[in-house]
Design a protein around this motif. Structure first.
Motif, PDB file in Angstrom:
ATOM      1  N   GLU A 227      44.817  47.249  45.996  1.00 40.42           N
ATOM      2  CA  GLU A 227      45.456  46.306  45.088  1.00 40.42           C
ATOM      3  C   GLU A 227      46.935  46.214  45.408  1.00 40.42           C
ATOM      4  O   GLU A 227      47.558  47.164  45.860  1.00 40.42           O
ATOM      5  CB  GLU A 227      45.287  46.748  43.625  1.00 40.42           C
ATOM      6  CG  GLU A 227      43.840  46.902  43.203  1.00 40.42           C
ATOM      7  CD  GLU A 227      43.120  45.569  43.136  1.00 40.42           C
ATOM      8  OE1 GLU A 227      43.790  44.535  43.001  1.00 40.42           O
ATOM      9  OE2 GLU A 227      41.880  45.574  43.228  1.00 40.42           O
ATOM     10  N   MET A 244      42.665  39.506  43.738  1.00 42.07           N
ATOM     11  CA  MET A 244      42.834  39.647  42.293  1.00 42.07           C
ATOM     12  C   MET A 244      41.872  38.782  41.498  1.00 42.07           C
ATOM     13  O   MET A 244      41.826  38.883  40.276  1.00 42.07           O
ATOM     14  CB  MET A 244      44.274  39.277  41.902  1.00 42.07           C
ATOM     15  CG  MET A 244      45.335  40.137  42.548  1.00 42.07           C
ATOM     16  SD  MET A 244      46.990  39.539  42.110  1.00 42.07           S
ATOM     17  CE  MET A 244      47.992  40.492  43.256  1.00 42.07           C
ATOM     18  N   GLY A 246      38.659  37.709  39.762  1.00 48.84           N
ATOM     19  CA  GLY A 246      37.480  38.377  39.237  1.00 48.84           C
ATOM     20  C   GLY A 246      36.257  37.488  39.353  1.00 48.84           C
ATOM     21  O   GLY A 246      36.304  36.301  39.032  1.00 48.84           O
ATOM     22  N   GLU A 422      33.568  41.455  35.743  1.00 46.35           N
ATOM     23  CA  GLU A 422      34.563  41.646  36.795  1.00 46.35           C
ATOM     24  C   GLU A 422      35.920  41.064  36.387  1.00 46.35           C
ATOM     25  O   GLU A 422      36.973  41.632  36.680  1.00 46.35           O
ATOM     26  CB  GLU A 422      34.070  40.989  38.089  1.00 46.35           C
ATOM     27  CG  GLU A 422      35.033  41.070  39.259  1.00 46.35           C
ATOM     28  CD  GLU A 422      35.160  42.467  39.833  1.00 46.35           C
ATOM     29  OE1 GLU A 422      35.919  42.618  40.806  1.00 46.35           O
ATOM     30  OE2 GLU A 422      34.506  43.402  39.323  1.00 46.35           O
ATOM     31  N   LYS A 426      39.362  43.191  36.245  1.00 47.11           N
ATOM     32  CA  LYS A 426      40.570  42.860  37.007  1.00 47.11           C
ATOM     33  C   LYS A 426      41.760  42.617  36.072  1.00 47.11           C
ATOM     34  O   LYS A 426      42.880  43.069  36.338  1.00 47.11           O
ATOM     35  CB  LYS A 426      40.318  41.615  37.863  1.00 47.11           C
ATOM     36  CG  LYS A 426      39.401  41.851  39.059  1.00 47.11           C
ATOM     37  CD  LYS A 426      40.100  42.634  40.148  1.00 47.11           C
ATOM     38  CE  LYS A 426      39.206  42.836  41.365  1.00 47.11           C
ATOM     39  NZ  LYS A 426      39.171  41.706  42.282  1.00 47.11           N
TER      40      LYS A 426
END
Length: 505
Positions: A227, A244, A246, A422, A426
């Motif tokens: 990340e 980044m 999701g 997800e 994120k």
């Protein structure tokens, strides 16, 4: 709860030379490196003379010497695939400036302390005196050649670092200017494990200690993570990357392919291939089409130019036509990679060919000019890629978005249950990275992200962002009233915000 569904990515934590080191989600890093090079973000300050450390994991075809992650076919051919670990450590001596010499002149003796106090009080005579001495001393320092102190990384031969435990050998080389130490290790793809990545990180830190001293890392903390290193505030839309995003794995995968084709014109030319010059993204409001456009621009390394309806449509006769011509005239002159986004495309060119009123005629004229300009834009300026987004694809004339103008059309649907999970993961991870500090926890440990994914059925990414905003606002108000004694955000509070938003409460 599985590690994939926890809002705080769990990393392996170990110690090296007195430093605490965290390697986050190594297996995911290795998997992602099969497709694209992965840069591991380094958090923390490096000890002098080390200025910067870059670690990259990528994939190569050993037999043919082709970098798979840089656009070559990763499935065809009989070449042996391998993971390659590369670290670049930049080191250099601090430049001898007047300010640095001034600090040396003042020192810690009584006279230096007195002069420091006088300068802090604004005494101009003391300031001029010390600066004069510092300037003269710095000039003499350079004239005598003392500023050319040998760089610790300079004038060394190549060598190797090795971790016998896992059988990893890293070749060490020093680049021509002597400022950069380069480590490189290679492991067959079928054999590579997270242990190899940890070993390479350790060897990188070993190289740092050889430059800075055996105790230079003591008490420091470093995080190696796929990340991006979090900023002091949540990542803005302008900073978003495809990593980044999701959910939307298929959409993200297709955008990565477009980015590779844009970044490697030499490969396209070699095969006579033509990268897409236009991309249409369509889907319900709030599904992230504009965000994906920005992420694509960042993946390419391109400037982002957003064209909205008011920039084109003009109430004066002929004004809209002039505006669209000027936009494309400017586009032909861009000398750096540029992504042009026509947001809400349907409002600019909708119903082309229909209606006889003045407004419809203006739209028809704009649509006609748009078609002409798109016909040869990629030949006129290969630095430009056009992206259009719409919530209503049925309102756009098919001739406008035919292949050759918009070669790729991507549906961006409402996220399914897995994708919503997800997205929650994120977004919460981003908030944790940006706001949690020693002694302050933003989210409780009882979060069940799959349950949030189920509860938020029908929601978009924009809706999930609003859920988090509401809970953050509630907690901030509690914090203000209680003087900083608000508890972390719980699963029940998030579920309550989901229910409230679904009922538009």
């Amino acid at each position: 709860m599985s590690e994939a569904n926890t809002p705080r990515p769990r990393g392996e934590i170990f110690e090296y030379a007195g430093a605490t080191v965290e390697l986050v989600d190594a297996n995911t890093v290795l998997a992602a490196a099969r497709v694209n090079p992965v840069e591991l973000a380094r958090r923390g300050d490096w000890p002098a003379p080390v200025q910067r450390v870059d670690v990259t994991v990528s994939s190569v075809d050993v037999t043919r010497g082709v970098d798979v992650t840089e656009g070559a076919d990763s499935t065809g051919g009989a070449g042996e695939k391998a993971h390659v670990f590369v670290a670049r450590i930049r080191a250099g001596a601090e430049e001898m400036t007047t300010e640095r010499m001034r600090r040396m002149v003042l020192g810690n003796d009584p006279i230096g302390l007195l002069l420091s106090k006088r300068i802090a009080d604004g005494d101009p005579m003391a300031t001029r005196f010390v600066d004069g001495v510092g300037t003269a001393a710095a000039a003499a320092y350079k004239k005598l050649g003392f500023d050319r102190t040998a760089n610790p990384a300079a004038n060394r031969g190549s060598g190797v670092f090795a971790d016998a435990g896992v059988g990893l050998v890293a070749e060490v080389a020093y680049e021509a200017d002597g400022d950069v130490v380069r480590l490189r290790a290679e492991v067959p793809r079928d054999e590579v494990t997270a242990t190899h990545l940890r070993a390479f990180v350790t060897l990188t830190l070993q190289a740092v200690t050889e430059l800075a001293g055996p105790d230079a890392l003591r008490g420091r903390r470093y995080v190696f993570s796929r990340e991006a290193t979090p900023a002091p505030a949540p990542v803005t839309t302008q900073q978003v990357t495809l990593d980044m995003v999701g959910g939307l794995a298929d959409v993200v995968g297709e955008l990565r392919q477009i980015a590779v084709s844009f970044r490697h014109p030499e490969a396209m030319a070699r095969w006579g291939a033509r990268r897409p010059q236009g991309l249409l993204m369509y889907g319900p409001p709030g599904t992230g089409k504009t965000m994906l456009s920005r992420a694509l621009a960042n993946e390419i390394g391109a400037d982002f130019r957003e064209i909205r309806t008011p920039e084109i449509l003009d109430k004066w006769l002929g004004g809209s036509e002039r505006n669209i011509k000027q936009i494309f005239r400017d586009a032909r002159r861009y000398r750096v990679p540029t992504l042009m986004l026509f947001d809400e495309f349907d409002s600019i060119v909708s119903y082309a060919g229909g209606g006889g009123d003045a407004a419809s005629q203006a739209l028809n004229a704009v649509a006609g000019i748009f078609k002409q300009e798109m016909n040869d834009l990629i030949e006129a300026n290969p630095n430009v890629i056009v992206v259009a987004t719409t919530n209503f694809p049925e309102r756009v004339d098919e001739s406008l978005i035919r292949s050759g103008r918009f070669d790729i059309k991507i549906s961006v649907p409402r996220p399914d249950e897995v994708s919503r999970t997800e997205i929650f993961r994120k977004m919460i991870q981003g908030l944790v990275a940006a706001h949690e500090t020693e002694g302050f926890r933003m989210f409780a440990d009882d979060l069940d992200l799959p349950a949030l994914g189920v509860a938020s059925t029908g929601m978009t990414g924009a809706d999930i962002k609003e859920v988090l905003r509401r809970v953050q606002m509630t907690k901030a108000m509690q914090d203000a009233r209680t003087g900083g004694r608000a508890d972390p955000i719980t699963q029940a509070e998030l579920l309550g915000a989901v229910r409230a938003l679904r009922g538009r409460g």
